[in-house]
Design a protein around this motif. Structure first.
Motif, PDB file in Angstrom:
ATOM      1  N   ALA A  30       0.831  -1.202   0.000  1.00  0.00           N
ATOM      2  CA  ALA A  30       0.000   0.000   0.000  1.00  0.00           C
ATOM      3  C   ALA A  30       0.865   1.252   0.000  1.00  0.00           C
ATOM      4  CB  ALA A  30      -0.933  -0.006   1.202  1.00  0.00           C
ATOM      5  N   LEU A  31       1.946   1.251   0.768  1.00  0.00           N
ATOM      6  CA  LEU A  31       2.858   2.392   0.773  1.00  0.00           C
ATOM      7  C   LEU A  31       3.448   2.626  -0.622  1.00  0.00           C
ATOM      8  CD1 LEU A  31       4.692   1.703   4.144  1.00  0.00           C
ATOM      9  CD2 LEU A  31       3.478   3.815   3.595  1.00  0.00           C
ATOM     10  N   GLU A  32       3.897   1.560  -1.250  1.00  0.00           N
ATOM     11  CA  GLU A  32       4.522   1.687  -2.569  1.00  0.00           C
ATOM     12  C   GLU A  32       3.519   2.167  -3.623  1.00  0.00           C
ATOM     13  OE1 GLU A  32       8.028  -1.713  -2.073  1.00  0.00           O
ATOM     14  OE2 GLU A  32       6.107  -2.257  -2.966  1.00  0.00           O
ATOM     15  N   TYR A  33       2.261   1.799  -3.466  1.00  0.00           N
ATOM     16  CA  TYR A  33       1.257   2.207  -4.450  1.00  0.00           C
ATOM     17  C   TYR A  33       0.751   3.627  -4.181  1.00  0.00           C
ATOM     18  CZ  TYR A  33      -3.035   2.453  -7.158  1.00  0.00           C
ATOM     19  OH  TYR A  33      -4.011   2.860  -8.035  1.00  0.00           O
ATOM     20  N   PHE A  34       0.388   3.903  -2.942  1.00  0.00           N
ATOM     21  CA  PHE A  34      -0.321   5.158  -2.660  1.00  0.00           C
ATOM     22  C   PHE A  34       0.601   6.368  -2.494  1.00  0.00           C
ATOM     23  CE2 PHE A  34      -3.729   2.196  -1.356  1.00  0.00           C
ATOM     24  CZ  PHE A  34      -4.775   2.747  -2.079  1.00  0.00           C
ATOM     25  N   TYR A  35       1.803   6.165  -1.926  1.00  0.00           N
ATOM     26  CA  TYR A  35       2.633   7.348  -1.659  1.00  0.00           C
ATOM     27  C   TYR A  35       2.933   8.142  -2.937  1.00  0.00           C
ATOM     28  CZ  TYR A  35       6.092  10.506   0.208  1.00  0.00           C
ATOM     29  OH  TYR A  35       6.767  11.658   0.565  1.00  0.00           O
ATOM     30  N   PRO A  36       3.297   7.512  -4.061  1.00  0.00           N
ATOM     31  CA  PRO A  36       3.539   8.309  -5.277  1.00  0.00           C
ATOM     32  C   PRO A  36       2.286   9.040  -5.773  1.00  0.00           C
ATOM     33  CG  PRO A  36       4.484   6.112  -5.491  1.00  0.00           C
ATOM     34  CD  PRO A  36       3.619   6.091  -4.278  1.00  0.00           C
ATOM     35  N   ARG A  37       1.107   8.582  -5.369  1.00  0.00           N
ATOM     36  CA  ARG A  37      -0.144   9.180  -5.819  1.00  0.00           C
ATOM     37  C   ARG A  37      -0.708  10.163  -4.794  1.00  0.00           C
ATOM     38  NH1 ARG A  37       0.706   4.197  -7.736  1.00  0.00           N
ATOM     39  NH2 ARG A  37       0.088   3.775  -9.920  1.00  0.00           N
ATOM     40  N   LEU A  38       0.073  10.413  -3.746  1.00  0.00           N
ATOM     41  CA  LEU A  38      -0.335  11.346  -2.702  1.00  0.00           C
ATOM     42  C   LEU A  38      -0.032  12.772  -3.158  1.00  0.00           C
ATOM     43  CD1 LEU A  38      -1.475  10.599   0.150  1.00  0.00           C
ATOM     44  CD2 LEU A  38       0.824  11.008   1.050  1.00  0.00           C
ATOM     45  N   VAL A  39      -0.966  13.689  -2.963  1.00  0.00           N
ATOM     46  CA  VAL A  39      -0.717  15.082  -3.338  1.00  0.00           C
ATOM     47  C   VAL A  39       0.271  15.688  -2.337  1.00  0.00           C
ATOM     48  CG1 VAL A  39      -3.026  15.299  -4.334  1.00  0.00           C
ATOM     49  CG2 VAL A  39      -2.638  15.997  -1.951  1.00  0.00           C
ATOM     50  N   PRO A  40       1.002  16.742  -2.712  1.00  0.00           N
ATOM     51  CA  PRO A  40       1.893  17.411  -1.757  1.00  0.00           C
ATOM     52  C   PRO A  40       1.113  17.850  -0.515  1.00  0.00           C
ATOM     53  CG  PRO A  40       2.345  18.166  -3.977  1.00  0.00           C
ATOM     54  CD  PRO A  40       1.110  17.321  -4.070  1.00  0.00           C
ATOM     55  N   GLY A  41       1.656  17.531   0.659  1.00  0.00           N
ATOM     56  CA  GLY A  41       0.968  17.821   1.911  1.00  0.00           C
ATOM     57  C   GLY A  41       0.054  16.708   2.357  1.00  0.00           C
ATOM     58  N   GLY A  42      -0.149  15.695   1.491  1.00  0.00           N
ATOM     59  CA  GLY A  42      -1.021  14.578   1.822  1.00  0.00           C
ATOM     60  C   GLY A  42      -0.430  13.690   2.905  1.00  0.00           C
ATOM     61  N   VAL A  43      -1.296  12.893   3.541  1.00  0.00           N
ATOM     62  CA  VAL A  43      -0.906  12.109   4.725  1.00  0.00           C
ATOM     63  C   VAL A  43      -1.235  10.635   4.521  1.00  0.00           C
ATOM     64  CG1 VAL A  43      -1.543  11.640   7.136  1.00  0.00           C
ATOM     65  CG2 VAL A  43      -1.071  13.983   6.395  1.00  0.00           C
ATOM     66  N   MET A  44      -0.298   9.779   4.961  1.00  0.00           N
ATOM     67  CA  MET A  44      -0.561   8.353   5.122  1.00  0.00           C
ATOM     68  C   MET A  44      -0.382   8.026   6.597  1.00  0.00           C
ATOM     69  SD  MET A  44       1.156   6.510   1.780  1.00  0.00           S
ATOM     70  CE  MET A  44       0.182   5.021   2.032  1.00  0.00           C
ATOM     71  N   LEU A  45      -1.432   7.469   7.202  1.00  0.00           N
ATOM     72  CA  LEU A  45      -1.401   7.151   8.628  1.00  0.00           C
ATOM     73  C   LEU A  45      -1.653   5.661   8.798  1.00  0.00           C
ATOM     74  CD1 LEU A  45      -3.005   9.079  11.562  1.00  0.00           C
ATOM     75  CD2 LEU A  45      -3.513   6.659  11.303  1.00  0.00           C
ATOM     76  N   THR A  46      -0.795   5.004   9.572  1.00  0.00           N
ATOM     77  CA  THR A  46      -1.017   3.591   9.874  1.00  0.00           C
ATOM     78  C   THR A  46      -1.527   3.445  11.301  1.00  0.00           C
ATOM     79  OG1 THR A  46      -0.044   1.376  10.058  1.00  0.00           O
ATOM     80  CG2 THR A  46       1.392   3.220  10.604  1.00  0.00           C
ATOM     81  N   ASP A  47      -2.479   2.549  11.470  1.00  0.00           N
ATOM     82  CA  ASP A  47      -3.007   2.244  12.798  1.00  0.00           C
ATOM     83  C   ASP A  47      -2.148   1.203  13.499  1.00  0.00           C
ATOM     84  OD1 ASP A  47      -5.416   2.665  14.593  1.00  0.00           O
ATOM     85  OD2 ASP A  47      -5.491   0.476  14.400  1.00  0.00           O
ATOM     86  N   ASP A  48      -1.150   0.652  12.785  1.00  0.00           N
ATOM     87  CA  ASP A  48      -0.521  -0.598  13.227  1.00  0.00           C
ATOM     88  C   ASP A  48       0.980  -0.499  13.478  1.00  0.00           C
ATOM     89  OD1 ASP A  48      -3.064  -1.841  12.681  1.00  0.00           O
ATOM     90  OD2 ASP A  48      -2.513  -1.780  10.571  1.00  0.00           O
ATOM     91  N   TYR A  49       1.474   0.669  13.870  1.00  0.00           N
ATOM     92  CA  TYR A  49       2.919   0.787  14.076  1.00  0.00           C
ATOM     93  C   TYR A  49       3.384  -0.039  15.276  1.00  0.00           C
ATOM     94  CZ  TYR A  49       7.365   3.172  13.159  1.00  0.00           C
ATOM     95  OH  TYR A  49       8.673   3.469  12.812  1.00  0.00           O
ATOM     96  N   GLY A  50       2.446  -0.502  16.074  1.00  0.00           N
ATOM     97  CA  GLY A  50       2.791  -1.392  17.183  1.00  0.00           C
ATOM     98  C   GLY A  50       2.914  -2.844  16.767  1.00  0.00           C
ATOM     99  N   TRP A  51       2.584  -3.160  15.507  1.00  0.00           N
ATOM    100  CA  TRP A  51       2.736  -4.517  14.989  1.00  0.00           C
ATOM    101  C   TRP A  51       4.081  -4.611  14.276  1.00  0.00           C
ATOM    102  CZ3 TRP A  51      -1.520  -8.295  13.795  1.00  0.00           C
ATOM    103  CH2 TRP A  51      -2.660  -8.041  14.561  1.00  0.00           C
ATOM    104  N   PRO A  52       4.828  -5.684  14.496  1.00  0.00           N
ATOM    105  CA  PRO A  52       6.203  -5.729  13.944  1.00  0.00           C
ATOM    106  C   PRO A  52       6.259  -5.615  12.427  1.00  0.00           C
ATOM    107  CG  PRO A  52       5.566  -7.853  14.912  1.00  0.00           C
ATOM    108  CD  PRO A  52       4.538  -6.871  15.330  1.00  0.00           C
ATOM    109  N   GLY A  53       5.357  -6.282  11.701  1.00  0.00           N
ATOM    110  CA  GLY A  53       5.405  -6.244  10.246  1.00  0.00           C
ATOM    111  C   GLY A  53       5.086  -4.874   9.681  1.00  0.00           C
ATOM    112  N   ALA A  54       4.037  -4.245  10.199  1.00  0.00           N
ATOM    113  CA  ALA A  54       3.668  -2.909   9.727  1.00  0.00           C
ATOM    114  C   ALA A  54       4.772  -1.903  10.042  1.00  0.00           C
ATOM    115  CB  ALA A  54       2.352  -2.478  10.358  1.00  0.00           C
ATOM    116  N   ARG A  55       5.361  -2.016  11.220  1.00  0.00           N
ATOM    117  CA  ARG A  55       6.462  -1.108  11.591  1.00  0.00           C
ATOM    118  C   ARG A  55       7.641  -1.276  10.627  1.00  0.00           C
ATOM    119  NH1 ARG A  55       8.774   1.574  16.230  1.00  0.00           N
ATOM    120  NH2 ARG A  55       6.859   1.159  17.377  1.00  0.00           N
ATOM    121  N   GLN A  56       8.011  -2.540  10.349  1.00  0.00           N
ATOM    122  CA  GLN A  56       9.143  -2.768   9.454  1.00  0.00           C
ATOM    123  C   GLN A  56       8.844  -2.221   8.066  1.00  0.00           C
ATOM    124  OE1 GLN A  56      10.930  -6.649   9.643  1.00  0.00           O
ATOM    125  NE2 GLN A  56      11.811  -6.503   7.592  1.00  0.00           N
TER     126      GLN A  56
END
Length: 312
Positions: free
Chosen positions: A259-285
């Motif tokens: 999802a990061l690889e797909y959506f970040y390039p399509r994010l407008v300047p100033g746009g935000v990606m927020l994860t709910d799962d930074y406490g999970w090892p896989g999402a954090r990595q």
């Protein structure tokens, strides 16, 4: 044995009289040990009774929500808040919206500490309300976060012509079959404090909710576009869009990184990606790897969430 039976058995013979008898015989150390044992057992029984009350109120809340009995739902929601000692949010608007969201999707209020994650979610959503672009959630479960986002857009970020937000321009990407199979990057470290909890939570199929149920929960926003399928494979062939806000709640390494690889390039300047799962090892990595490759700074939140903001 039930908690009530345990309590009655604990109080026979009368613990106060027994302590007095021990003290009268000069057995002070024995009396102290006995009082400590009684206190510990009482605490355990009282906690068990409280947990049962919380579960009962949560079930009554769900039942009231299903039939639209808002008065009863409110009563039981606040009883759970009181018994779990859940702090109220500093933003009363989000506090009240969280209650309405819980009623709308008929979700148990057992995990009221998650309110603070939704406070952070709405705070970062508000920061992009002045930007053009669409919004997506990856991993919606029963639809609580999506309801919060869409209600915020309705009540705070409406359409330019004053029409309420009906979900148009909002996208949900979800398998509607729960979690996929974890990969080695998802496994918690052997000495991780919450290893046992995570291993239970990351079972394949966990957090499954059918698309039909999610659509029913979010029926107040008929313009939402639903994209069923496993991430990141389901993103292949998607129409090109520009996004201003992405909420990632897919827990695991592969769907988060994809999802990061797909959506970040399509994010407008100033746009935000927020994860709910930074406490999970896989999402954090996944977040750490992606941000390192892109030379970005991950903002870690105290709620076990994390944010990437595209430079303006």
């Amino acid at each position: 044995m039930s908690a009530i039976k345990e309590l009655m058995q604990l109080l026979k013979p009368d613990p106060v009289e027994h302590m007095r008898a021990l003290m009268a015989k000069g057995k002070l150390a024995e009396a102290i040990d006995f009082s400590v044992s009684i206190a510990e057992n009482l605490s355990s029984i009282v906690k068990g009774l409280t947990d049962q009350r919380i579960q009962a109120h949560a079930m009554l809340f769900e039942a009231a929500a299903r039939v639209g009995d808002i008065a009863s739902a409110t009563t039981h929601f606040h009883r759970v808040e009181l018994l779990t000692k859940a702090d109220r949010l500093p933003d009363e608007v989000v506090e009240e919206r969280y209650f309405r969201a819980s009623v709308a999707i008929q979700q148990s209020p057992m995990s009221l500490k998650r309110k603070h994650r939704h406070m952070a979610l709405i705070k970062h959503l508000r920061s992009v309300l002045d930007l053009a672009g669409e919004i997506a959630e990856c991993g919606c479960y029963r639809g609580l976060s999506s309801w919060m986002i869409c209600a915020t857009l309705t009540e705070e970020g409406g359409n330019p012509d004053g029409r309420p937000f009906d979900g148009t321009g909002y996208h949900i990407f979800d398998s509607f079959a729960g979690l996929s199979v974890p990969v080695p990057e998802d496994l918690p470290a052997a000495d991780a404090q919450d290893r046992a909890r995570l291993e239970v939570l990351m079972q394949p199929g966990r957090f499954a909710c059918s698309e039909a149920d999610v659509r029913r929960h979010l029926a107040g926003f008929p313009g939402i576009a639903y994209h069923p399928g496993w991430l990141p494979q389901s993103l292949v062939g998607e129409a090109e869009r520009r996004y201003r806000f992405i909420h990632l709640d897919v827990d695991l390494y592969e769907p988060t990184l994809g999802a990061l690889e797909y959506f970040y390039p399509r994010l407008v300047p100033g746009g935000v990606m927020l994860t709910d799962d930074y406490g999970w090892p896989g999402a954090r990595q996944a977040f750490d790897e992606f941000s390192a490759r892109q030379d970005l700074r991950v903002e870690e939140l105290p709620t076990e969430q994390a944010v990437l903001r595209k430079p303006r």
